[in-house]
Write a protein that holds these residues in place. Structure first.
Motif, PDB file in Angstrom:
ATOM      1  N   UNK A   7       0.852  -1.325   0.262  1.00 21.81           N
ATOM      2  CA  UNK A   7      -0.136   0.325   0.193  1.00 21.81           C
ATOM      3  C   UNK A   7       0.815   1.363   0.204  1.00 21.81           C
ATOM      4  N   UNK A   8      -0.028   2.322  -0.535  1.00 25.72           N
ATOM      5  CA  UNK A   8       0.888   3.321  -0.524  1.00 25.72           C
ATOM      6  C   UNK A   8       0.492   4.432  -1.011  1.00 25.72           C
ATOM      7  N   UNK A   9       0.996   5.944  -1.409  1.00 23.37           N
ATOM      8  CA  UNK A   9       0.129   7.052  -1.411  1.00 23.37           C
ATOM      9  C   UNK A   9       0.226   7.494  -3.172  1.00 23.37           C
ATOM     10  N   UNK A  10       0.628   6.042  -4.074  1.00 17.43           N
ATOM     11  CA  UNK A  10       0.705   6.502  -6.250  1.00 17.43           C
ATOM     12  C   UNK A  10       0.637   4.448  -5.951  1.00 17.43           C
ATOM     13  N   UNK A  11       0.674   4.956  -7.300  1.00 17.04           N
ATOM     14  CA  UNK A  11      -0.294   3.964  -8.087  1.00 17.04           C
ATOM     15  C   UNK A  11       1.126   3.931  -8.925  1.00 17.04           C
ATOM     16  N   UNK A  12       2.187   2.672  -8.744  1.00 10.42           N
ATOM     17  CA  UNK A  12       3.163   3.034  -9.371  1.00 10.42           C
ATOM     18  C   UNK A  12       3.793   1.174  -9.500  1.00 10.42           C
ATOM     19  N   UNK A  13       4.972   1.011 -10.450  1.00  7.13           N
ATOM     20  CA  UNK A  13       5.783  -0.045 -10.402  1.00  7.13           C
ATOM     21  C   UNK A  13       7.757   0.558 -10.486  1.00  7.13           C
ATOM     22  N   UNK A  14       7.930   0.339  -8.806  1.00  5.42           N
ATOM     23  CA  UNK A  14       9.097   1.014  -8.975  1.00  5.42           C
ATOM     24  C   UNK A  14      10.389   0.541  -9.369  1.00  5.42           C
ATOM     25  N   UNK A  15      11.381   1.061 -10.014  1.00  2.00           N
ATOM     26  CA  UNK A  15      12.394   0.314  -9.962  1.00  2.00           C
ATOM     27  C   UNK A  15      13.497   0.240  -9.708  1.00  2.00           C
ATOM     28  N   UNK A  16      13.323   1.538  -8.167  1.00  7.30           N
ATOM     29  CA  UNK A  16      14.220   1.688  -7.199  1.00  7.30           C
ATOM     30  C   UNK A  16      14.875   0.420  -6.282  1.00  7.30           C
ATOM     31  N   UNK A  17      15.217   0.943  -5.195  1.00  5.19           N
ATOM     32  CA  UNK A  17      15.358  -0.205  -4.635  1.00  5.19           C
ATOM     33  C   UNK A  17      15.485  -0.461  -3.037  1.00  5.19           C
ATOM     34  N   UNK A  18      15.954  -0.991  -2.526  1.00  3.69           N
ATOM     35  CA  UNK A  18      16.166  -0.201  -0.679  1.00  3.69           C
ATOM     36  C   UNK A  18      17.154  -0.451  -0.019  1.00  3.69           C
ATOM     37  N   UNK A  19      17.347  -0.109   0.712  1.00  2.93           N
ATOM     38  CA  UNK A  19      18.514  -0.461   1.405  1.00  2.93           C
ATOM     39  C   UNK A  19      18.689  -1.697   2.923  1.00  2.93           C
ATOM     40  N   UNK A  20      20.098  -2.156   2.223  1.00  3.14           N
ATOM     41  CA  UNK A  20      20.604  -3.687   3.638  1.00  3.14           C
ATOM     42  C   UNK A  20      20.183  -3.157   4.569  1.00  3.14           C
ATOM     43  N   UNK A  21      20.283  -3.872   5.722  1.00  2.00           N
ATOM     44  CA  UNK A  21      20.064  -3.421   7.054  1.00  2.00           C
ATOM     45  C   UNK A  21      20.722  -5.383   8.058  1.00  2.00           C
ATOM     46  N   UNK A  22      21.139  -4.640   9.106  1.00  2.00           N
ATOM     47  CA  UNK A  22      21.666  -5.631  10.483  1.00  2.00           C
ATOM     48  C   UNK A  22      21.223  -4.823  11.292  1.00  2.00           C
ATOM     49  N   UNK A  23      20.183  -5.615  11.986  1.00  2.00           N
ATOM     50  CA  UNK A  23      18.963  -5.326  13.032  1.00  2.00           C
ATOM     51  C   UNK A  23      19.646  -6.743  14.631  1.00  2.00           C
ATOM     52  N   UNK A  62      22.148 -10.897  16.554  1.00  2.00           N
ATOM     53  CA  UNK A  62      21.555 -10.490  15.512  1.00  2.00           C
ATOM     54  C   UNK A  62      19.822 -10.412  15.441  1.00  2.00           C
ATOM     55  N   UNK A  63      19.122  -9.873  15.420  1.00  3.58           N
ATOM     56  CA  UNK A  63      18.247 -10.446  14.818  1.00  3.58           C
ATOM     57  C   UNK A  63      17.196 -10.574  13.974  1.00  3.58           C
ATOM     58  N   UNK A  64      17.906 -10.198  12.440  1.00  7.06           N
ATOM     59  CA  UNK A  64      18.107  -9.830  11.186  1.00  7.06           C
ATOM     60  C   UNK A  64      18.849  -9.694  10.909  1.00  7.06           C
ATOM     61  N   UNK A  65      18.618  -9.807   9.469  1.00  5.43           N
ATOM     62  CA  UNK A  65      19.804  -8.334   8.274  1.00  5.43           C
ATOM     63  C   UNK A  65      18.836  -8.707   7.283  1.00  5.43           C
ATOM     64  N   UNK A 110      23.484 -15.368   1.451  1.00  2.00           N
ATOM     65  CA  UNK A 110      24.087 -16.066   2.960  1.00  2.00           C
ATOM     66  C   UNK A 110      23.477 -15.464   3.873  1.00  2.00           C
ATOM     67  N   UNK A 111      22.059 -16.127   3.917  1.00  2.00           N
ATOM     68  CA  UNK A 111      21.228 -15.039   5.023  1.00  2.00           C
ATOM     69  C   UNK A 111      22.125 -14.362   6.910  1.00  2.00           C
ATOM     70  N   UNK A 112      22.125 -13.530   7.569  1.00  2.00           N
ATOM     71  CA  UNK A 112      22.469 -12.828   7.756  1.00  2.00           C
ATOM     72  C   UNK A 112      22.449 -13.226   9.742  1.00  2.00           C
ATOM     73  N   UNK A 113      21.185 -13.991   9.773  1.00  2.00           N
ATOM     74  CA  UNK A 113      20.126 -15.179  10.468  1.00  2.00           C
ATOM     75  C   UNK A 113      21.629 -16.216  11.104  1.00  2.00           C
ATOM     76  N   UNK A 114      21.737 -16.238  12.158  1.00  2.00           N
ATOM     77  CA  UNK A 114      22.848 -17.921  12.357  1.00  2.00           C
ATOM     78  C   UNK A 114      22.156 -18.596  12.422  1.00  2.00           C
ATOM     79  N   UNK A 115      22.904 -19.876  11.584  1.00  2.00           N
ATOM     80  CA  UNK A 115      22.322 -20.635  11.840  1.00  2.00           C
ATOM     81  C   UNK A 115      21.758 -21.447  12.614  1.00  2.00           C
ATOM     82  N   UNK A 116      20.017 -22.284  12.527  1.00  2.00           N
ATOM     83  CA  UNK A 116      19.190 -23.054  14.212  1.00  2.00           C
ATOM     84  C   UNK A 116      18.856 -21.777  15.400  1.00  2.00           C
ATOM     85  N   UNK A 117      19.604 -20.166  14.826  1.00  3.71           N
ATOM     86  CA  UNK A 117      18.445 -19.553  15.563  1.00  3.71           C
ATOM     87  C   UNK A 117      17.182 -19.908  15.550  1.00  3.71           C
TER      88      UNK A 117
END
Length: 492
Positions: free
Chosen positions: A203-219, A323-326, A474-481
């Protein structure tokens, strides 16, 4: 004379062949359009059911990793419509996969349903009025997100059954997008393996299909352990965990001058001691490090961990990191984006009544914004002018596993803040439902087009393979967490 007749015959054969090919193409196009129109009619038939489901999830307003009622409501809706539902995938009780059909193409459609804390607001009210003070609210429109995706796969399934079309539809019930966790556990455990193409929306305020990206993250969280003491009587016997957190945060704030402009670092201190006259032996900081891609995040993350080590050394405390997530940055697939944009144009932007436009304008007036109302146009399909990563999403990890792109439809007024009471008001009202219906139609039409045109998948896969050449996920979440789930009865 004989040669001239042969040439004439050859020309006639060529013209006849071209005409036959053209007629076949036109017939194929008419058939595909007919199938898509039938999918849209199924969305119209389900309108009341979809609206009611979105309202129920809006009422539930369950936070990330606690969406038990919302997940079950959607899972049951799909199960009742003939989908096989696997609940609790990736060891996440509120994650599920609903499947119909067999064979290729295998089409995935994403759905989310988590709310945000402290954003309670009355639906359809253009001024700030909490429904329940301090309670959660759907400040990102996820009450619409999962419902539109579910409606889309149900509509596509009806078309597949009627015409015995081969292929597989998969709806992914994805919890905890707001904490950027749900899809990461699912991706790590292979839940999205085997997809040919994946369709996403928001959901958004505009009707569109974006070719933009998002930020990578470590939480991640950093917990410090020290020793208690009387803060006035014998503070020299204490080792303050709170001092460690504060020193760490000072170090981070000095670091900001020496990172690239694309980096973002933010934090809160969820636990910082119990009383001023007791030296705290326990304190915890919660941190986000964002960047334009995984390498940039990992570089800054490593520097932040060094700051944490320094803070522990300076205070004589011990520390631990979780590391909660990434997540990765979003890898948009242009071919899938073109598919969504073409179908957005075909379906058209949602239409709003004069009353709905007035509601939107009143909200904008309350916020001191220009009275532009609800968007009724489709934004141009174009490359972004420059990098602007903005927020982060766990859908990004899927985009590195399978060709993926995302759609937006107008569900909230123009120029209002995201993650706010304004969004909660709009997505619990008719304006949000109309945007949701439009998204469901676009997604269902796109799915039907993929089912009836194998070339779409072939082009998307070719682009994907070129962009991910040499890449290994490669997942940022440790294996088994294991994920940290909220209590079933917890509202906050």
């Amino acid at each position: 004379m004989i040669i001239k007749k042969r040439i004439q015959i050859t020309v006639l054969i060529i013209l006849f062949t071209l005409s036959a090919v053209s007629m076949c193409q036109a017939k194929g196009k008419r058939k595909k359009t007919s199938l898509k129109k039938q999918a849209l009619s199924h969305i119209d038939e389900m309108k009341d059911t979809l609206n009611q489901t979105a309202k129920q999830i809006w009422d539930f307003a369950e936070l990330a990793m606690g969406e038990y009622k919302s997940a079950e409501l959607l899972a049951k809706l799909l199960e009742d419509r003939g989908f096989k539902v696997e609940r609790g995938v990736a060891s996440v009780p509120t994650a599920f996969v609903a499947t119909f059909g067999n064979g290729h193409p295998v089409i995935g459609i994403l759905g989310e349903f988590d709310a945000l804390p402290g954003l309670s607001q009355k639906a359809g009210v253009p001024e700030k009025q909490a429904l329940e003070q301090g309670a959660p609210g759907h400040g990102c429109g996820h009450n619409l997100f999962g419902v539109a995706g579910a409606g889309a796969v149900i509509a596509a399934k009806e078309v597949m059954e009627k015409y015995n079309i081969k292929g597989t539809l998969k709806f992914f019930g994805c919890p905890a997008e707001e904490t950027v966790e749900g899809k990461i556990y699912m991706a790590r455990d292979g839940v999205f393996d085997g997809l040919d193409i994946c369709l996403d929306w928001h959901p958004a305020s505009k009707n569109q299909v974006s070719l933009g990206t998002s930020n990578a993250l470590n939480n991640f969280e950093v917990t410090f352990h020290g020793h208690t003491a009387h803060a006035a009587g014998d503070p020299w016997n204490g080792r303050s965990a709170l001092d460690a957190v504060e020193l760490m945060n000072h170090g981070i704030n000095y670091l900001r001058e020496h990172v690239k402009p694309t980096v973002r670092i933010h934090y809160v201190i969820p636990e910082a001691g119990m009383a001023p006259n007791v030296v705290p032996d326990y304190a915890r900081g919660w941190y986000y490090v964002r960047g334009k891609d995984r390498p940039e995040v990992e570089d800054v993350y490593a520097r932040v961990l060094k700051i944490a080590e320094g803070a522990a050394l300076m205070t004589g405390t011990k520390h631990e990191v979780r590391v909660n997530t990434g997540v990765y940055n979003y890898l948009k697939n242009r071919q899938v984006a073109k598919l969504l944009y073409k179908n957005l144009q075909w379906v058209g932007a949602p239409r709003f009544s004069e009353e709905e436009q007035n509601y939107a304008k009143k909200m904008q007036t309350f916020l001191g914004r220009k009275e532009t109302g609800m968007s009724t146009v489709i934004e141009p399909f174009k490359e972004p002018e420059g990098y602007w990563g903005g927020g982060s999403t766990d859908a990004a990890d899927i985009s590195w596993l399978v060709p993926t792109a995302s759609l937006n439809t107008a569900c909230v007024p123009l120029d209002i803040p995201g993650h706010s009471w304004c969004v909660v008001s709009a997505v619990g009202s008719s304006v949000g439902y109309k945007g949701m219906q439009a998204a469901a139609k676009v997604l269902s039409a796109a799915a039907v087009e993929v089912l009836s045109n194998p070339a779409v998948v072939k082009r998307a896969q070719a682009e994907f393979k070129e962009k991910t050449k040499g890449f290994v996920y490669k997942s940022a979440i440790p294996k088994g967490q294991k994920p940290r789930m909220k209590d079933r009865e917890s509202k906050n």
